[in-house]
Design a protein around this motif. Structure first.
Motif, PDB file in Angstrom:
ATOM      1  N   LEU A 109      34.948  29.091   2.669  1.00 44.22           N
ATOM      2  CA  LEU A 109      36.021  29.186   3.648  1.00 44.22           C
ATOM      3  C   LEU A 109      37.346  29.596   3.001  1.00 44.22           C
ATOM      4  O   LEU A 109      38.217  30.140   3.669  1.00 44.22           O
ATOM      5  N   ASP A 110      37.485  29.335   1.695  1.00 39.19           N
ATOM      6  CA  ASP A 110      38.705  29.696   0.967  1.00 39.19           C
ATOM      7  C   ASP A 110      38.610  31.052   0.268  1.00 39.19           C
ATOM      8  O   ASP A 110      39.543  31.454  -0.424  1.00 39.19           O
ATOM      9  N   ASN A 111      37.494  31.762   0.446  1.00 46.27           N
ATOM     10  CA  ASN A 111      37.219  32.986  -0.304  1.00 46.27           C
ATOM     11  C   ASN A 111      37.580  34.214   0.544  1.00 46.27           C
ATOM     12  O   ASN A 111      36.916  34.510   1.534  1.00 46.27           O
ATOM     13  N   LYS A 112      38.609  34.939   0.131  1.00 47.71           N
ATOM     14  CA  LYS A 112      39.046  36.098   0.912  1.00 47.71           C
ATOM     15  C   LYS A 112      38.012  37.214   0.933  1.00 47.71           C
ATOM     16  O   LYS A 112      38.029  38.065   1.841  1.00 47.71           O
ATOM     17  N   PHE A 113      37.107  37.235  -0.050  1.00 48.66           N
ATOM     18  CA  PHE A 113      36.134  38.319  -0.127  1.00 48.66           C
ATOM     19  C   PHE A 113      35.016  38.197   0.913  1.00 48.66           C
ATOM     20  O   PHE A 113      34.187  39.098   1.039  1.00 48.66           O
ATOM     21  N   VAL A 114      34.990  37.098   1.657  1.00 51.24           N
ATOM     22  CA  VAL A 114      34.061  36.991   2.786  1.00 51.24           C
ATOM     23  C   VAL A 114      34.859  36.769   4.081  1.00 51.24           C
ATOM     24  O   VAL A 114      34.380  36.136   5.021  1.00 51.24           O
ATOM     25  N   ASN A 177      21.907  41.648  -7.906  1.00 48.12           N
ATOM     26  CA  ASN A 177      22.003  40.791  -9.081  1.00 48.12           C
ATOM     27  C   ASN A 177      23.281  41.060  -9.885  1.00 48.12           C
ATOM     28  O   ASN A 177      23.305  40.880 -11.105  1.00 48.12           O
ATOM     29  N   SER A 178      24.336  41.470  -9.198  1.00 50.84           N
ATOM     30  CA  SER A 178      25.600  41.763  -9.869  1.00 50.84           C
ATOM     31  C   SER A 178      26.207  40.489 -10.441  1.00 50.84           C
ATOM     32  O   SER A 178      25.998  39.394  -9.929  1.00 50.84           O
ATOM     33  N   THR A 179      26.988  40.652 -11.506  1.00 50.71           N
ATOM     34  CA  THR A 179      27.723  39.511 -12.054  1.00 50.71           C
ATOM     35  C   THR A 179      29.023  39.273 -11.286  1.00 50.71           C
ATOM     36  O   THR A 179      29.681  38.252 -11.496  1.00 50.71           O
ATOM     37  N   VAL A 180      29.384  40.203 -10.383  1.00 50.00           N
ATOM     38  CA  VAL A 180      30.608  40.078  -9.589  1.00 50.00           C
ATOM     39  C   VAL A 180      30.302  39.309  -8.307  1.00 50.00           C
ATOM     40  O   VAL A 180      29.320  39.578  -7.622  1.00 50.00           O
ATOM     41  N   ASN A 181      31.150  38.344  -8.004  1.00 48.47           N
ATOM     42  CA  ASN A 181      31.036  37.585  -6.756  1.00 48.47           C
ATOM     43  C   ASN A 181      29.672  36.918  -6.585  1.00 48.47           C
ATOM     44  O   ASN A 181      29.112  36.874  -5.490  1.00 48.47           O
ATOM     45  N   ARG A 182      29.143  36.397  -7.668  1.00 44.70           N
ATOM     46  CA  ARG A 182      27.833  35.733  -7.607  1.00 44.70           C
ATOM     47  C   ARG A 182      27.900  34.432  -6.827  1.00 44.70           C
ATOM     48  O   ARG A 182      26.923  34.027  -6.199  1.00 44.70           O
TER      49      ARG A 182
END
Length: 220
Positions: A109-114, A177-182
């Motif tokens: 809920l605190d994550n701007k990327f979603v 399987n990215s290391t970004v935004n896992r």
């Protein structure tokens, strides 16, 4: 059913009860269980598990809206939760939100990327310059819902965020399987792993309710 249901236990239950299901519920449950079965075979592949579980969720809740907008799709699953939450007399969804996944949910809920308005602003769509204020207000509302233990409001807001993550994965907006935004993929998959079987179980417990016509009905 006590404890967390899985594909095997739900499939056994479905076979015992399906003769009493309306054809709409029967098709929804049959399809949702098939994707739940596939999701359980994903091991540590959180991307694949999230995608298969979202398809199971879609099979359970979605109705044919024609050329639906994203807002229409979100409205539809909000209506679904409004029907589902009052059926949870054992408070299994409630306990998942408030106890088992309270930390990961707060992070999502605190994550701007979603948060969809953030991405609309990044894509230079008109009317989203105030996304930061809207995001802060949405976070405050979500925190109030958490404090008030408002299951319906938290579940609706949570799936609004997960819907953005769903779009990122399903529309090729992320690398496998990215290391970004896992963290959001891992937490999202864990939350869906717990909740989707509960949703299916509750639907089977209430076969008399009008669950709506499924997408793409079987035509022979």
């Amino acid at each position: 059913m006590t404890g967390l249901p899985d594909y095997t236990s739900l499939k056994t239950k479905q076979r015992a009860l399906r003769d009493g299901f309306h054809e709409n519920l029967s098709l929804r449950v049959h399809r949702a269980l098939s994707w739940l079965d596939r999701a359980e075979q994903c091991g540590d592949d959180n991307d694949a598990r999230f995608i298969f579980l979202w398809i199971a969720f879609n099979a359970a809740y979605a109705e044919d809206l024609g050329e639906a907008t994203p807002n229409a799709a979100r409205s539809l699953f909000r209506d679904y939760f409004g029907k589902l939450v009052p059926l949870d007399t054992e408070k299994r969804i409630y306990n998942a939100l408030w106890h088992r996944f309270s930390g990961p949910i707060r992070l999502l809920l605190d994550n701007k990327f979603v948060y969809h308005r953030f991405w609309n602003h990044q894509n230079q769509l008109f009317g989203y310059d105030d996304w930061e204020q809207k995001f802060a207000a949405a976070r405050q509302q979500a925190q109030q819902a958490l404090a008030q233990q408002n299951t319906l409001a938290v579940l609706t807001t949570l799936f609004d965020r997960l819907y953005v993550l769903r779009n990122q994965l399903m529309h090729g907006g992320a690398t496998w399987n990215s290391t970004v935004n896992r963290s959001q993929v891992r937490d999202g998959a864990a939350i869906l792993t717990f909740l989707i079987p509960l949703f299916i179980d509750l639907m089977m417990n209430h076969p008399a309710l009008p669950w709506g016509r499924a997408h793409y009905p079987v035509i022979l």
